[in-house]
Design a protein around this motif. Structure first.
Motif, PDB file in Angstrom:
ATOM      1  N   ALA A 127      48.004  43.131  36.156  1.00  0.00           N
ATOM      2  CA  ALA A 127      47.240  42.054  36.777  1.00  0.00           C
ATOM      3  C   ALA A 127      45.961  41.880  35.975  1.00  0.00           C
ATOM      4  O   ALA A 127      45.409  42.862  35.440  1.00  0.00           O
ATOM      5  N   ALA A 128      45.490  40.646  35.877  1.00  0.00           N
ATOM      6  CA  ALA A 128      44.258  40.354  35.155  1.00  0.00           C
ATOM      7  C   ALA A 128      43.208  39.842  36.117  1.00  0.00           C
ATOM      8  O   ALA A 128      43.494  39.024  37.000  1.00  0.00           O
ATOM      9  N   GLY A 129      41.978  40.314  35.972  1.00  0.00           N
ATOM     10  CA  GLY A 129      40.878  39.876  36.817  1.00  0.00           C
ATOM     11  C   GLY A 129      40.238  38.612  36.294  1.00  0.00           C
ATOM     12  O   GLY A 129      40.551  38.135  35.199  1.00  0.00           O
ATOM     13  N   PRO A 130      39.308  38.047  37.064  1.00  0.00           N
ATOM     14  CA  PRO A 130      38.676  36.775  36.675  1.00  0.00           C
ATOM     15  C   PRO A 130      37.821  36.877  35.419  1.00  0.00           C
ATOM     16  O   PRO A 130      37.524  35.856  34.798  1.00  0.00           O
ATOM     17  N   ASP A 131      37.410  38.094  35.029  1.00  0.00           N
ATOM     18  CA  ASP A 131      36.612  38.267  33.819  1.00  0.00           C
ATOM     19  C   ASP A 131      37.444  38.734  32.632  1.00  0.00           C
ATOM     20  O   ASP A 131      36.907  39.001  31.551  1.00  0.00           O
ATOM     21  N   GLY A 132      38.779  38.838  32.826  1.00  0.00           N
ATOM     22  CA  GLY A 132      39.643  39.287  31.749  1.00  0.00           C
ATOM     23  C   GLY A 132      39.927  40.776  31.761  1.00  0.00           C
ATOM     24  O   GLY A 132      40.647  41.268  30.886  1.00  0.00           O
ATOM     25  N   THR A 133      39.408  41.498  32.741  1.00  0.00           N
ATOM     26  CA  THR A 133      39.770  42.903  32.893  1.00  0.00           C
ATOM     27  C   THR A 133      41.248  42.994  33.254  1.00  0.00           C
ATOM     28  O   THR A 133      41.739  42.222  34.079  1.00  0.00           O
ATOM     29  N   ILE A 147      41.724  48.191  31.411  1.00  0.00           N
ATOM     30  CA  ILE A 147      41.357  47.758  30.066  1.00  0.00           C
ATOM     31  C   ILE A 147      40.254  46.719  30.204  1.00  0.00           C
ATOM     32  O   ILE A 147      40.435  45.680  30.844  1.00  0.00           O
ATOM     33  N   ALA A 148      39.091  46.994  29.627  1.00  0.00           N
ATOM     34  CA  ALA A 148      37.959  46.081  29.720  1.00  0.00           C
ATOM     35  C   ALA A 148      38.248  44.795  28.961  1.00  0.00           C
ATOM     36  O   ALA A 148      39.104  44.770  28.057  1.00  0.00           O
ATOM     37  N   PRO A 149      37.561  43.702  29.290  1.00  0.00           N
ATOM     38  CA  PRO A 149      37.776  42.452  28.564  1.00  0.00           C
ATOM     39  C   PRO A 149      37.620  42.650  27.056  1.00  0.00           C
ATOM     40  O   PRO A 149      36.650  43.274  26.593  1.00  0.00           O
ATOM     41  N   ASN A 150      38.611  42.170  26.306  1.00  0.00           N
ATOM     42  CA  ASN A 150      38.640  42.313  24.847  1.00  0.00           C
ATOM     43  C   ASN A 150      38.681  43.771  24.400  1.00  0.00           C
ATOM     44  O   ASN A 150      38.349  44.089  23.251  1.00  0.00           O
ATOM     45  N   GLY A 151      39.106  44.660  25.295  1.00  0.00           N
ATOM     46  CA  GLY A 151      39.147  46.079  24.966  1.00  0.00           C
ATOM     47  C   GLY A 151      40.259  46.406  23.985  1.00  0.00           C
ATOM     48  O   GLY A 151      41.275  45.705  23.894  1.00  0.00           O
ATOM     49  N   THR A 152      40.061  47.501  23.247  1.00  0.00           N
ATOM     50  CA  THR A 152      41.057  47.961  22.283  1.00  0.00           C
ATOM     51  C   THR A 152      41.693  49.274  22.727  1.00  0.00           C
ATOM     52  O   THR A 152      42.566  49.803  22.022  1.00  0.00           O
ATOM     53  N   ALA A 153      41.255  49.803  23.865  1.00  0.00           N
ATOM     54  CA  ALA A 153      41.815  51.040  24.404  1.00  0.00           C
ATOM     55  C   ALA A 153      41.610  51.038  25.912  1.00  0.00           C
ATOM     56  O   ALA A 153      40.835  50.227  26.451  1.00  0.00           O
ATOM     57  N   ALA A 165      53.083  50.059  42.788  1.00  0.00           N
ATOM     58  CA  ALA A 165      54.127  49.057  42.542  1.00  0.00           C
ATOM     59  C   ALA A 165      53.593  47.751  41.990  1.00  0.00           C
ATOM     60  O   ALA A 165      54.113  47.223  41.008  1.00  0.00           O
ATOM     61  N   GLU A 166      52.576  47.175  42.626  1.00  0.00           N
ATOM     62  CA  GLU A 166      52.044  45.880  42.214  1.00  0.00           C
ATOM     63  C   GLU A 166      50.529  45.862  42.397  1.00  0.00           C
ATOM     64  O   GLU A 166      49.973  46.662  43.158  1.00  0.00           O
ATOM     65  N   ILE A 167      49.887  44.905  41.714  1.00  0.00           N
ATOM     66  CA  ILE A 167      48.427  44.784  41.754  1.00  0.00           C
ATOM     67  C   ILE A 167      48.058  43.321  41.954  1.00  0.00           C
ATOM     68  O   ILE A 167      48.667  42.426  41.372  1.00  0.00           O
ATOM     69  N   ALA A 168      47.034  43.078  42.780  1.00  0.00           N
ATOM     70  CA  ALA A 168      46.445  41.746  42.919  1.00  0.00           C
ATOM     71  C   ALA A 168      44.934  41.892  42.784  1.00  0.00           C
ATOM     72  O   ALA A 168      44.359  42.893  43.230  1.00  0.00           O
ATOM     73  N   VAL A 169      44.304  40.896  42.168  1.00  0.00           N
ATOM     74  CA  VAL A 169      42.861  40.936  41.957  1.00  0.00           C
ATOM     75  C   VAL A 169      42.229  39.717  42.618  1.00  0.00           C
ATOM     76  O   VAL A 169      42.673  38.582  42.402  1.00  0.00           O
ATOM     77  N   THR A 170      41.207  39.942  43.443  1.00  0.00           N
ATOM     78  CA  THR A 170      40.525  38.847  44.125  1.00  0.00           C
ATOM     79  C   THR A 170      39.493  38.194  43.197  1.00  0.00           C
ATOM     80  O   THR A 170      39.223  38.676  42.096  1.00  0.00           O
ATOM     81  N   LYS A 171      38.909  37.100  43.656  1.00  0.00           N
ATOM     82  CA  LYS A 171      37.969  36.351  42.835  1.00  0.00           C
ATOM     83  C   LYS A 171      36.730  37.146  42.460  1.00  0.00           C
ATOM     84  O   LYS A 171      36.092  36.862  41.437  1.00  0.00           O
ATOM     85  N   ASP A 172      36.356  38.137  43.274  1.00  0.00           N
ATOM     86  CA  ASP A 172      35.184  38.949  42.941  1.00  0.00           C
ATOM     87  C   ASP A 172      35.527  40.131  42.040  1.00  0.00           C
ATOM     88  O   ASP A 172      34.675  40.967  41.744  1.00  0.00           O
ATOM     89  N   GLY A 173      36.785  40.200  41.599  1.00  0.00           N
ATOM     90  CA  GLY A 173      37.189  41.249  40.669  1.00  0.00           C
ATOM     91  C   GLY A 173      37.691  42.520  41.312  1.00  0.00           C
ATOM     92  O   GLY A 173      38.029  43.477  40.596  1.00  0.00           O
ATOM     93  N   THR A 174      37.799  42.548  42.631  1.00  0.00           N
ATOM     94  CA  THR A 174      38.329  43.732  43.311  1.00  0.00           C
ATOM     95  C   THR A 174      39.845  43.778  43.140  1.00  0.00           C
ATOM     96  O   THR A 174      40.535  42.782  43.379  1.00  0.00           O
TER      97      THR A 174
END
Length: 404
Positions: A127-133, A147-153, A165-174
């Motif tokens: 799952a990807a967060g609103p900031d790209g995490t 993985i941080a936004p634009n992270g390499t590791a 099993a699954e992941i969801a990310v809310t608008k505040d990044g939780t």
């Protein structure tokens, strides 16, 4: 994937000299894929991305309204086990090859993976967060890698309940993570390195309700599909428990939310796509799917793409787009109306699985260890076993470990 036969059962009956059967909807909504898609993500422009778990891997790109892939994005020959779209259109692809796992990054317009971030071996939902995490579930390790936004590791790894099993990310990044074996939802606020709270989804007998699919609404409300208890748990922002349950029969496995707030749910055993209208307390209606449905995604126009993996034999699978008109008709409780809701030349809803209006074609590659059949069959076994033998500790076994 399965090609759907356009001839109606009435015509077939006439050809065979049998009694006429009711006509079925034309199958022009089937998406013809020569491979093994198990995951789907849809971009803001309606483009669908289908991750290929079959030989050669890759990601099939299906333009909005199209019935076949326009191109395939390369994953370097590695199978795809998870997909997520970032806010800028970057596609994140969990891939696997032998004992090596990675998250591939495909920037907008790229022909394939341009760089990778190594992760543990196994099958990884994303799952990807609103900031790209990017959040990566590790079913074998009962953890989530971040993985941080634009992270390499991998930036950090956070322990969660057994069998994520699954992941969801809310608008505040939780991030909210379902742990199917443990029967919990772990809550991970943005930027932290530990779970802030754990929400239990446990039956009266103390066994897991098998939380699997999860979706986050625009107001921060989270919806969880519980396979074993056959319901959708509604978790309000900041809550420590589920505020309410909405019954959805047949082992709901995945849930997605449309732009108008409607919930779409795939149920494995009943083989249906169900609709719950915004703020409703029960299912408004449902549409029969072509086989046991697994993952789904909702397009901006309100249509939904559902993947029905192979259950019993190679070739028995389907990818189907259900039009917004058909889903609207179904939400008014009319399956008959749903079957004829799509205008001429647009997607029509298929007849019920097993109606005899479909023949297999192309390939449904056999997954390693029979994963394709096992994921679906095992989830069905869990539901039946859980109902017959409540309270047995081994009921915690699940399909979560597959990550598909």
């Amino acid at each position: 994937m399965r090609y759907r036969w356009a001839a109606s059962t009435a015509v077939i009956g006439a050809m065979l000299g049998l009694a006429a059967a009711p006509a079925v909807a034309e199958a022009d909504e089937a998406i013809y894929i020569y491979g093994t898609p198990v995951r789907v993500a849809i971009a803001a422009d309606g483009t669908a991305y289908l991750g290929n778990y079959g030989q050669g891997g890759g990601v099939f790109v299906v333009p909005s309204g199209a019935t076949k892939a326009a191109r395939t994005l390369s994953t370097g020959g590695r199978i795809t086990t998870g997909l997520a779209l970032g806010p800028d259109g970057t596609l994140y692809v969990a891939t696997a090859e032998g004992d090596q796992g990675a998250v591939g990054i495909i920037p907008p317009g790229a022909a394939g993976v341009e760089r990778t971030v190594p992760v543990s071996a196994g099958l990884h939902p994303l799952a990807a967060g609103p900031d790209g995490t990017v959040y990566v579930a590790n079913p074998a390790g009962d953890s989530v890698s971040v993985i941080a936004p634009n992270g390499t590791a991998v930036d950090r790894t956070i322990k969660v309940g057994a069998g994520p099993a699954e992941i969801a990310v809310t608008k505040d990044g939780t991030a909210f993570v379902t742990s199917q074996t443990a029967g919990t939802v772990s809550v991970i606020p943005a930027g932290v390195d530990t779970v802030s709270k754990t929400i239990e989804l446990i039956s009266d007998t103390g066994t897991s309700e098998q939380p699997h699919g999860i979706a986050a609404g625009p107001d921060g409300t989270v919806y969880v599909a519980n396979i074993k208890s056959s319901d959708i748990a509604v978790i309000k922002p900041g809550a420590d428990t589920a505020a309410e349950r909405i019954f959805v029969g047949g082992g709901p496995q995945d849930v997605a939310i449309a732009s108008d707030g409607s919930l779409y749910i795939t149920s494995l055993l009943s083989q249906k796509l169900s609709v719950i209208r915004p703020h409703a307390k029960d299912v408004a209606g449902s549409i029969p799917t072509d086989g046991g449905p697994g993952h789904l995604a909702v397009a901006p126009d309100g249509s939904a793409i559902v993947i029905s993996p192979a259950v019993s034999w190679p070739g028995d699978g389907a990818v189907v787009r259900y039009s917004a008109a058909a889903l609207a008709a179904a939400s008014q409780g009319s399956t008959a109306a749903a079957l004829s809701a799509a205008p001429a030349g647009e997607a029509a809803v298929p007849a019920a699985a097993g109606s005899g209006n479909a023949l297999p074609a192309g390939f449904w590659y056999t997954l390693p260890g029979g994963v394709g059949a096992a994921v679906v069959a095992l989830a069905a076994w869990i539901l039946v076993k859980g109902r017959r033998r409540q309270g047995r500790p081994e009921d915690g076994a699940s399909s979560a470990g597959s990550g598909l």
